[in-house]
Design a protein around this motif. Structure first.
Motif, PDB file in Angstrom:
ATOM      1  N   THR A 296       0.827  -1.217   0.000  1.00 24.35           N
ATOM      2  CA  THR A 296       0.000   0.000   0.000  1.00 24.35           C
ATOM      3  C   THR A 296       0.860   1.266   0.000  1.00 24.35           C
ATOM      4  O   THR A 296       0.456   2.294  -0.531  1.00 24.35           O
TER       5      THR A 296
ATOM      6  N   ARG B 134       3.094   6.389  -2.609  1.00 20.79           N
ATOM      7  CA  ARG B 134       4.288   6.949  -3.261  1.00 20.79           C
ATOM      8  C   ARG B 134       3.978   7.350  -4.704  1.00 20.79           C
ATOM      9  O   ARG B 134       4.443   8.390  -5.186  1.00 20.79           O
TER      10      ARG B 134
ATOM     11  N   SER C  38       4.660  11.440   3.269  1.00 23.35           N
ATOM     12  CA  SER C  38       3.891  11.496   4.516  1.00 23.35           C
ATOM     13  C   SER C  38       2.900  12.657   4.501  1.00 23.35           C
ATOM     14  O   SER C  38       1.842  12.576   5.128  1.00 23.35           O
TER      15      SER C  38
ATOM     16  N   SER D 196       0.010  11.483   2.255  1.00 26.19           N
ATOM     17  CA  SER D 196      -0.792  10.413   2.857  1.00 26.19           C
ATOM     18  C   SER D 196      -1.536  10.881   4.114  1.00 26.19           C
ATOM     19  O   SER D 196      -2.258  10.106   4.730  1.00 26.19           O
TER      20      SER D 196
ATOM     21  N   ARG E 111      -6.604   9.228   1.166  1.00 22.61           N
ATOM     22  CA  ARG E 111      -6.639   7.957   1.912  1.00 22.61           C
ATOM     23  C   ARG E 111      -7.897   7.162   1.560  1.00 22.61           C
ATOM     24  O   ARG E 111      -7.855   5.970   1.335  1.00 22.61           O
TER      25      ARG E 111
ATOM     26  N   ARG F 252       0.473   1.113   6.818  1.00 22.00           N
ATOM     27  CA  ARG F 252       0.366   1.763   8.131  1.00 22.00           C
ATOM     28  C   ARG F 252      -1.015   1.575   8.749  1.00 22.00           C
ATOM     29  O   ARG F 252      -1.180   1.684   9.950  1.00 22.00           O
ATOM     30  N   ASP F 253      -2.020   1.307   7.892  1.00 22.45           N
ATOM     31  CA  ASP F 253      -3.395   1.220   8.390  1.00 22.45           C
ATOM     32  C   ASP F 253      -4.111   0.000   7.844  1.00 22.45           C
ATOM     33  O   ASP F 253      -5.327  -0.046   7.819  1.00 22.45           O
TER      34      ASP F 253
ATOM     35  N   ARG G 134       9.336  10.965   9.677  1.00 26.93           N
ATOM     36  CA  ARG G 134       8.259  10.176   9.070  1.00 26.93           C
ATOM     37  C   ARG G 134       7.415   9.500  10.162  1.00 26.93           C
ATOM     38  O   ARG G 134       6.179   9.499  10.100  1.00 26.93           O
TER      39      ARG G 134
ATOM     40  N   ASP H  30       3.453   9.987  10.504  1.00 29.29           N
ATOM     41  CA  ASP H  30       2.601   8.798  10.320  1.00 29.29           C
ATOM     42  C   ASP H  30       1.816   8.449  11.590  1.00 29.29           C
ATOM     43  O   ASP H  30       0.675   8.021  11.533  1.00 29.29           O
TER      44      ASP H  30
ATOM     45  N   ARG I 282      -0.795  11.790  12.662  1.00 29.75           N
ATOM     46  CA  ARG I 282      -1.848  12.372  11.821  1.00 29.75           C
ATOM     47  C   ARG I 282      -3.233  12.012  12.356  1.00 29.75           C
ATOM     48  O   ARG I 282      -3.403  11.011  13.068  1.00 29.75           O
TER      49      ARG I 282
END
Ligand code: DC
Length: 228
Positions: free
Chosen positions: A34, A39, A103, A106, A112, A133-134, A183, A187, A190
């Motif tokens: 993901t 990116r 970052s 995103s 998202r 990350r999620d 980062r 991350d 947020r």
């Protein structure tokens, strides 16, 4: 539908990509990187001179193009192949410029939401391993196994350095440390979908463990879930 899916989340340099690729290969799972998607969208924004916080413009642009990521299990030391409208951007999405801006892009809720819908579509009906990350907290909260991979800052810096050197890029330790800390902060801090240990997730600290040891540990956990 999600019942054979594994999610792997964790901070930069925790080993997610390496581990997810090996798991995909050994367990015959679809591999969904993901981070590569965020990116690719970031590269698009930079190439088109769009501000990294101009949500609407980035979203409009992202929806206009076709981003394809290779979901086949690749070798652990190879980057996921990514194309935008057929143009190979595998190398450019790993550039320092994209790394520094991703970052910010995103963080945008609209971006998202769109990415999550693409990721769910991609994994639909497949046995998949998703990394990001999620992926366990937001994309597939009902996944069979949700891993939160972590490692000490020192180890994460060392790994990133190795990775950059392997890809023929410059690797300054102090700079890498600064980038990782920056980062991590964005991350995890947020508002929308911060990096967290997903509910029911298993924390795997990879500090001092070999790749093989981490893979075996996750395969054991997966086997326990599959066989009840
Ligand atoms: O895993 P990576 O370093 O390629 O990810 C790049 C960035 O993308 C990371 O700094 C945060 C973002 N990202 C995200 O917000 N959510 C994801 N599921 C995956 C990545």
């Amino acid at each position: 539908m999600d019942n054979y899916t594994i999610t792997i989340d964790g901070p930069a340099g925790s080993g997610k990509s390496t581990i997810a690729k090996i798991l995909a290969k050994e367990l015959g799972l679809t591999y969904i990187d993901t981070g590569a998607m965020y990116r690719a969208v970031t590269l698009l924004a930079l190439e088109n001179g769009i501000d990294v916080d101009d949500e609407q413009a980035i979203l409009d642009l992202a929806k206009k193009v076709k981003i394809d990521i290779d979901n086949h299990a690749t070798d652990a030391d190879k980057y996921t192949s990514v194309t935008i409208d057929g143009r190979d951007v595998t190398g450019p999405i790993r550039s320092r410029e994209v790394g520094a801006a991703v970052s910010m892009v995103s963080k945008l809720s609209g971006v998202r939401k769109y990415m999550v819908s693409l990721q769910r579509e991609m994994a639909q009906g497949a046995k998949a391993v998703l990394e990001g990350r999620d992926t366990g907290s937001v994309v597939f909260p009902d996944a069979l196994l949700k891993i939160f991979l972590t490692a000490s800052l020192e180890e994460r810096i060392n790994r990133r350095k190795q990775q950059l050197l392997q890809n023929g890029q410059k690797a300054d330790r102090a700079l890498i440390k600064e980038e990782i800390i920056h980062r991590d902060k964005i991350d995890s801090g947020r508002q929308d979908s911060p990096l967290v240990v997903p509910q029911g997730g298993v924390i795997v600290d990879t500090t001092g463990l070999s790749i093989k040891e981490v893979v075996e540990k996750i395969k054991r956990l997966y086997g326990e879930k599959v066989h009840g």
